[in-house]
Design a protein around this motif. Structure first.
Motif, PDB file in Angstrom:
ATOM      1  N   PHE A   6       0.814  -1.207   0.000  1.00  0.00           N
ATOM      2  CA  PHE A   6       0.000   0.000   0.000  1.00  0.00           C
ATOM      3  C   PHE A   6       0.855   1.267   0.000  1.00  0.00           C
ATOM      4  O   PHE A   6       1.937   1.302   0.583  1.00  0.00           O
ATOM      5  CB  PHE A   6      -0.934   0.010   1.211  1.00  0.00           C
ATOM      6  CG  PHE A   6      -1.867  -1.162   1.257  1.00  0.00           C
ATOM      7  CD1 PHE A   6      -2.849  -1.322   0.290  1.00  0.00           C
ATOM      8  CD2 PHE A   6      -1.762  -2.121   2.251  1.00  0.00           C
ATOM      9  CE1 PHE A   6      -3.708  -2.407   0.316  1.00  0.00           C
ATOM     10  CE2 PHE A   6      -2.607  -3.209   2.289  1.00  0.00           C
ATOM     11  CZ  PHE A   6      -3.579  -3.355   1.316  1.00  0.00           C
ATOM     12  N   HIS A  10      -3.571   4.887  -0.399  1.00  0.00           N
ATOM     13  CA  HIS A  10      -4.339   3.747   0.103  1.00  0.00           C
ATOM     14  C   HIS A  10      -4.561   3.873   1.612  1.00  0.00           C
ATOM     15  O   HIS A  10      -5.646   3.558   2.114  1.00  0.00           O
ATOM     16  CB  HIS A  10      -3.622   2.428  -0.217  1.00  0.00           C
ATOM     17  CG  HIS A  10      -3.367   2.231  -1.677  1.00  0.00           C
ATOM     18  ND1 HIS A  10      -2.117   2.327  -2.231  1.00  0.00           N
ATOM     19  CD2 HIS A  10      -4.210   1.958  -2.713  1.00  0.00           C
ATOM     20  CE1 HIS A  10      -2.193   2.115  -3.537  1.00  0.00           C
ATOM     21  NE2 HIS A  10      -3.450   1.898  -3.849  1.00  0.00           N
ATOM     22  N   GLU A  11      -3.542   4.318   2.324  1.00  0.00           N
ATOM     23  CA  GLU A  11      -3.673   4.457   3.775  1.00  0.00           C
ATOM     24  C   GLU A  11      -4.618   5.601   4.128  1.00  0.00           C
ATOM     25  O   GLU A  11      -5.358   5.523   5.124  1.00  0.00           O
ATOM     26  CB  GLU A  11      -2.303   4.661   4.419  1.00  0.00           C
ATOM     27  CG  GLU A  11      -1.367   3.460   4.265  1.00  0.00           C
ATOM     28  CD  GLU A  11      -1.947   2.167   4.831  1.00  0.00           C
ATOM     29  OE1 GLU A  11      -2.846   2.226   5.708  1.00  0.00           O
ATOM     30  OE2 GLU A  11      -1.513   1.081   4.391  1.00  0.00           O
ATOM     31  N   ARG A  69      -6.050  -2.452  -4.984  1.00  0.00           N
ATOM     32  CA  ARG A  69      -5.569  -2.267  -3.623  1.00  0.00           C
ATOM     33  C   ARG A  69      -6.579  -1.512  -2.756  1.00  0.00           C
ATOM     34  O   ARG A  69      -6.607  -1.694  -1.531  1.00  0.00           O
ATOM     35  CB  ARG A  69      -4.211  -1.567  -3.637  1.00  0.00           C
ATOM     36  CG  ARG A  69      -3.068  -2.469  -4.094  1.00  0.00           C
ATOM     37  CD  ARG A  69      -1.754  -1.723  -4.185  1.00  0.00           C
ATOM     38  NE  ARG A  69      -1.748  -0.765  -5.285  1.00  0.00           N
ATOM     39  CZ  ARG A  69      -0.702  -0.009  -5.595  1.00  0.00           C
ATOM     40  NH1 ARG A  69       0.412  -0.078  -4.874  1.00  0.00           N
ATOM     41  NH2 ARG A  69      -0.756   0.821  -6.629  1.00  0.00           N
ATOM     42  N   VAL A  73      -8.061  -2.779   0.850  1.00  0.00           N
ATOM     43  CA  VAL A  73      -8.197  -1.995   2.086  1.00  0.00           C
ATOM     44  C   VAL A  73      -9.575  -2.205   2.701  1.00  0.00           C
ATOM     45  O   VAL A  73      -9.712  -2.417   3.914  1.00  0.00           O
ATOM     46  CB  VAL A  73      -7.940  -0.501   1.812  1.00  0.00           C
ATOM     47  CG1 VAL A  73      -8.394   0.358   2.994  1.00  0.00           C
ATOM     48  CG2 VAL A  73      -6.470  -0.253   1.515  1.00  0.00           C
TER      49      VAL A  73
END
Length: 384
Positions: A6, A10-11, A69, A73
Motif C-alpha cells: 500500500f 491507500h492508507e 488495492r 483496504v
C-alpha cells in the motif's frame, strides 16, 4: 519481514473506510445479524463515502478506480471490525457484478445500471447455482427461449447472495439445449419483472446478516436489451471473470485470518491462568508463531496476486491457488484462535466466534477447494 503493497493514498483511504464502518455499520451490525438483513441505508451511505462502485467509470457516475488495492483496504477493515456479512454483499457488488456490467454491457445497459450500482441505490446479484447444480456450470437447467424479440426465462436458482435485496440479478440460462459449452447466455432480470419471485431468506450457519435466497423465474419475459454479453458465450463470460471473484474471496480470507490472529494475541496476553498470562505458556507461543508465519507467507502471495490482477496478468490457476490455500488457512487459524480463547471463544459476543461460523463457507462458494485443485492440476497437465 512482510512488506505491504500500500501507498499513502491507500492508507488515507483506509481512514475513510474505518470512519464509515464505525459510523454506519458497527453500531447496527448486531441488529442486522438478528434480523438477517443489512439495512439498505448502509449501502446508500457506502455510496456517498466512496466505499462501493470504485471501478465504475467516471462517465457512469463512479470514481473509475481500477487499482484493486483500494478494494483490498476495504476487505481488511471489514475483517478487522468483524462485519463480514456486510462485506460479503459489498464484495459481490464490486468484485463480481459491476465488472460483468462494465465489461459486457452495451452503452445503454451501462447507463441504465452502473450509476445506481455506484451509489448503492441498485444492488445486484448473480444467479448461477441451482438446486441440482453447484460447481458444474454446464449442468445448469434454467432455460431462456427466444420468442420474437423477447426471451422467456424459466428456472430456479438457490444460495443467491443478496437475493432479497437485489434490484438486478444476472442470470445464467441455457439458450441452446445441445450446444455444449455454447449453450449458456447471461440475462439481467430487474426487480418487479412479472414472473420473478424470491423465496425465503435462507438460514445459514454463518453470515447471518447477509441475505441469501432462492429465486424463481416462471415465464419471465425479457427484452433483447436485457441479454448481457454475447448469446451462447455465457459460460466463457463466467469463466473469464472467476479469477477476480476468487481473488476477492482470497483477500477476504487472509484479512480475516490476520484479524483473528490479532484479536487472539490481545486476548492471550490479558487472560490469565495458573497465575500468568496464557500467552506466556510455550504451547500458546508456538501456536501464535505458527499462525503468524503462515499468515505472513500467504499474504505475500496474495499481495503479488493483487498486483498481477492490476496488470491484467492474474491467471485462473493462480487465482485458484490463492482461493483454496487462503480459505483453508483461514479455517485453521480461526479454529486455533477459538481454542486459545477457551470458553469465551464460543460466545457470539466475541468477534472470534462470529469469525468461526462465517469462515466455514469460504472453502465452498466461489468453487470448492476440490474444484480449485482440479483447475490447478489441469493447468499442470496442460503444460506438460
Amino acid at each position: 519481514m512482510h512488506r505491504r503493497i500500500f501507498e499513502d493514498d491507500h492508507e488515507a483511504y483506509r481512514d475513510t473506510v474505518r470512519e464509515y464502518l464505525m459510523r454506519e455499520v458497527v453500531p447496527y451490525y448486531g441488529e442486522w445479524e438478528t434480523k438477517h438483513l443489512v439495512d439498505r441505508a448502509a449501502w446508500l451511505a457506502a455510496g456517498k463515502s466512496g466505499i462501493i462502485g470504485l471501478a465504475v467509470p467516471t462517465e457512469y457516475g463512479g470514481p473509475g478506480e481500477s487499482d484493486y488495492r483500494y478494494r483490498y483496504v476495504v476487505a481488511e477493515e471489514i475483517a478487522r471490525t468483524s462485519t463480514t456479512s456486510f462485506g460479503l454483499g459489498l464484495g459481490l457488488q464490486d468484485d463480481v457484478t459491476i465488472p460483468y456490467i462494465s465489461d459486457l454491457g452495451t452503452a445503454e445497459q451501462k447507463q441504465r445500471w452502473l450509476p445506481g450500482m455506484a451509489t448503492g441505490e441498485l444492488i445486484c446479484a448473480i444467479a448461477m447455482t441451482e438446486p441440482g447444480t453447484g460447481s458444474d456450470l454446464q449442468g445448469i437447467k434454467t432455460t431462456a427461449v427466444r420468442d420474437g424479440d423477447e426471451w422467456i426465462l424459466n428456472g430456479q436458482k438457490t444460495f443467491i447472495t443478496s437475493g432479497i435485496h437485489a434490484d438486478l440479478v444476472i442470470v445464467a440460462a441455457r439458450t441452446e439445449p445441445e450446444a455444449g459449452s455454447q449453450a449458456l447466455s447471461l440475462f439481467v432480470v430487474e426487480r418487479g419483472t412479472e414472473g420473478f419471485t424470491r423465496g425465503r431468506t435462507l438460514e445459514k450457519v454463518g453470515f447471518a446478516a447477509q441475505d441469501t435466497a432462492e429465486l424463481s423465474f416462471l415465464n419471465v419475459r425479457l427484452p433483447e436489451t436485457n441479454l448481457l454479453g454475447t448469446e451462447g458465450r455465457g459460460l466463457m463470460h463466467l469463466m473469464e471473470r472467476l479469477p477476480r471473484e476468487r481473488l476477492s474471496i482470497a483477500v477476504s480470507a487472509i484479512a480475516s485470518a490476520r484479524a483473528a490472529y490479532e484479536w487472539t494475541v490481545s486476548y492471550v496476553f490479558e487472560r490469565k491462568a495458573f497465575g500468568q498470562p496464557i500467552g506466556d505458556f510455550q504451547n500458546t507461543r508456538f501456536a501464535l508463531a505458527e499462525m503468524l508465519t503462515e499468515i505472513n507467507v500467504t499474504q505475500n502471495y496474495i499481495d503479488n496476486a493483487v498486483l498481477a490482477l492490476n496488470q491484467g496478468e492474474l491467471t485462473a490457476a493462480e487465482a485458484a491457488q490463492a482461493k483454496w490455500w487462503t480459505t483453508e488457512l483461514q479455517q485453521r487459524v480461526v479454529n486455533r484462535c477459538v481454542q486459545l480463547h477457551g470458553g469465551y471463544g464460543y460466545m457470539m459476543e466475541y468477534p472470534i466466534a462470529r469469525a468461526y461460523v462465517d469462515s466455514r463457507i469460504q472453502t465452498i462458494y466461489g468453487g470448492t477447494t476440490e474444484i480449485m485443485k482440479e483447475i490447478i492440476g489441469r493447468e499442470i497437465a496442460r503444460q506438460r
